[in-house]
Structures are given as structure tokens and as C-alpha cells.
Design an enzyme around this catalytic site. Sequence first.
Site, PDB file in Angstrom:
ATOM      1  CE  LYS A  77      -3.437  -2.779   1.873  1.00 27.34           C
ATOM      2  NZ  LYS A  77      -3.830  -3.412   3.115  1.00 27.34           N
ATOM      3  CD  GLN A 128      -2.105  -4.496   8.355  1.00 31.31           C
ATOM      4  OE1 GLN A 128      -1.877  -3.640   7.507  1.00 31.31           O
ATOM      5  NE2 GLN A 128      -2.773  -5.590   8.100  1.00 31.31           N
ATOM      6  CG  ASP A 185     -10.034   0.700   6.372  1.00 33.79           C
ATOM      7  OD1 ASP A 185     -10.010   0.604   5.129  1.00 33.79           O
ATOM      8  OD2 ASP A 185      -9.315   0.025   7.118  1.00 33.79           O
TER       9      ASP A 185
END
Length: 366
Positions: free
Chosen positions: A126, A170, A193
Site C-alpha cells: 500500500k 493494521q 476505511d
Amino acid sequence: MASAASSAFTAFTSSTDYCSRRAKRAIQIGTLQVRTVRNHTTFLKTTINAHAPTTTSSCPSSSVIKSAMATESSAKIIDGKSVAKEIREEIAAEILRMKESIGIVPGLAVVLVGDRKDSATYVRNKKKSCEAVGINSYEVRLPEDSSEQEVLKYISDFNDDPSVHGILVQLPLPSHMNEQNVLNAVCIEKDVDGFHPLNIGRLAMRDREPLFVPCTPKGCIELLHRYGVDIKGKRAAVIGRSNIVGMPAALLLQREDATVSIIHSRTKNPEEITREADIVISAVGQPNMVRGSWIKHGSVVIDVGINPVEDAKNPRGYRLVGDVCYEEASKIASAITPVPGGVGPMTIAMLLSNTLISAKRVNNFK
Ligand code: NDP
């Protein structure tokens, strides 16, 4: 962000990682094998009767559908890799415009706890995606035995840092931490998110707008839009009701005026319900569960599942397949996403998109 300064700052993560967690850790999202990228417009013209991807599994055909499958694959392939590339180019152009106009560059921060190799891989991939479009990426890595308080402190620092427009934690976190506490600590304005209860609540309510839509379901809808699939008034079936994919995907389809059925592990007649749907989104995590006999002729199938199955011929010993038996469904549907190369690349593209949206919003940049 003084306390973060002593840590190694490099990269970030997203909801793509959850799929890999489900997929027995074996998958490297950033290195999925996909077909050659083509210009999207050209692609739309050329993919009717396109070939099946090489990485899908063989599904034993049931006698019920053998006759229906007498013909070759006829579905248009919905090429997530190609669309994601196009979106990343659009994002890069917007970031350049913002930088040149107001001198602001979007920033995305990740908090990574522990030393899991898969997590480190996702973060690295990412980070690369961020760099490619011009987003600044920041990372704080903490040891496995860090306390929840330490993690919350870093999140608080990122919440206060105006150069950070998106924050990702994460997952999975070490078991001694309360995942909900940690995720809820991300301020809603930086919840790229889209998992914060306030964002999900707004997504569910009429006349309310979430600040961010979760990346994978957003990617599914974006694929439908970019391929010109009508959603309004259509019947849709979403298979799976997880907080990160199935549930928000159903909410999004409903917001677009589809009539939505949600199928889960206790649903009695999933085949029948799915067979009535014009649009199917499957996010289950069961390889090849959705057979051709579940699919209505001419429907559009979005396969979110990423499942490793044993494959002795593959150097890795496994390959990735979706929830949908591609071999069967592609002969019945009018359009279908492959696995890999369908929804997966879209998830990261939507994360970049959400980060840009955040930076634009906070700077009132149109
Ligand atoms: P979860 O395990 O959180 O949810 C699975 C859902 O499927 C649950 O709602 C469950 O029902 C339902 N389910 C399980 N078995 C059945 C069954 N036999 N029949 C009907 N429904 C069933 O998974 P996720 O939503 O996190 O992920 C789903 C898949 O999507 C995985 O393969 C994952 O790897 C992939 N994924 C891909 C992403 C991408 O970027 N392409 C991103 C995220 C995920 P119940 O609620 O009753 O338990």
C-alpha cells in the site's frame, strides 16, 4: 505527532487486508496475478466473449446446469485491475492539481503492531500505491507486546496531525488489545476505511451521508457504475453480511434503489434467492460456493471472495479462487469479475480515493 517521530515512518494499510486474513494469510494482494491492463473504453468494447482468467478453479458441473452451460463463456469480464489503474490515474491528477493550487498533499498513516509478515507485506504494497499517486504515507511500527494505551496515543497524535488525512490500523491487532476500542479512537474525519460506527450509521440512514464508504463495497459499486450496470429498481442479492463487506455492500445497493436480499450462513434457500437477483455480490470466503445453477441468466456477478485452494501445479502450492464458480457462472451471467483481478485491486484504489476525499474536504478544495 511528536511521539511518532521516533518511529520508522514509511507506509500504511487498508481493508484489503481483512480478506487476506480470512484467506489463511497466504495471499499477497499487491502481487496478485492479473491480465494485461487495457484502456477502459477499449476494454468495454473488446471483452464480450472474453477468455476466462487462468487462475480460476475448475468447478465440477452439476447435472442440473450442464445443459445451460453447453455454450462457451459469454459473460463480459469486469476488469478491476484496469478500472483501478484508471482510477489511480484520476487520483494522481487530482493530487497534482491540489498540490499546485493550494500546496497540500494528502497523507495517510498506518499503525502497525507486531511483526506479522503478511501485515508487513500489505503495508509495503500500500505504501507503493500511495507513492505512485503522490500521497504521503506514514507508518508507526510498534512491538507485539505494546500496550493498548500506546497504540491509542499514536492514533491520537495522528488525529491531531494536519498533514495526516487518513488513519488505518493494521488488523489483526495482538489479542490482548480491544480492536473496537482502537478502531473507535480514529476520528471520524480520518476514518478512510469507513468502519467507524458513525460512518456506518450514516450509511444506513436515509438522507444522511457517511464521510467515508468502506473501500471494498465502494469498489464493488464503482465497478457497476463504470461498466454502466443499472442498479435502480433491480433485484440484488448480497451473499455475506460482514461489517467490512457484505453489510455495507447491501446498504450501498439499497441507497442506489436496488431491492436487496442479504444471504448469510443461516439462510435456508440461498440458491433460490440468488437466482432471482439481477446483481449478485458475494463476500463469503468459501471457494466456488456459488454455482452456475444459482445465477440468473444475464445477471451481473461481483465476486469479492479471495480463497486459496491447493494447486500442486502452482509453484506456491496454491492458487486463488473466488466464492463464485467462475467456470460455470461466466456461461450464464452477462458480466462477472474474475478472481484475482476483479474486486481486489479496487479496494486499494478506493482507499486512495477516500484519502484524497478527506484531504479535499478538510481544505475545502473543490
Ligand atoms: P467474514 O468471514 O467476516 O464474513 C463471511 C460472511 O459470509 C458472513 O456473513 C457469513 O454468515 C457468510 N457465510 C459464511 N458461510 C456461508 C454459507 N455457507 N452460506 C451463506 N453465507 C455464508 O468474511 P469477509 O466479509 O471479511 O470476507 C469475505 C470474503 O471476501 C473472503 O474471501 C475475503 O478474503 C474476501 N475479501 C476480499 C476483499 C477484496 O479486496 N477483494 C476485501 C475483504 C474481503 P454469518 O454472518 O451468518 O456468519
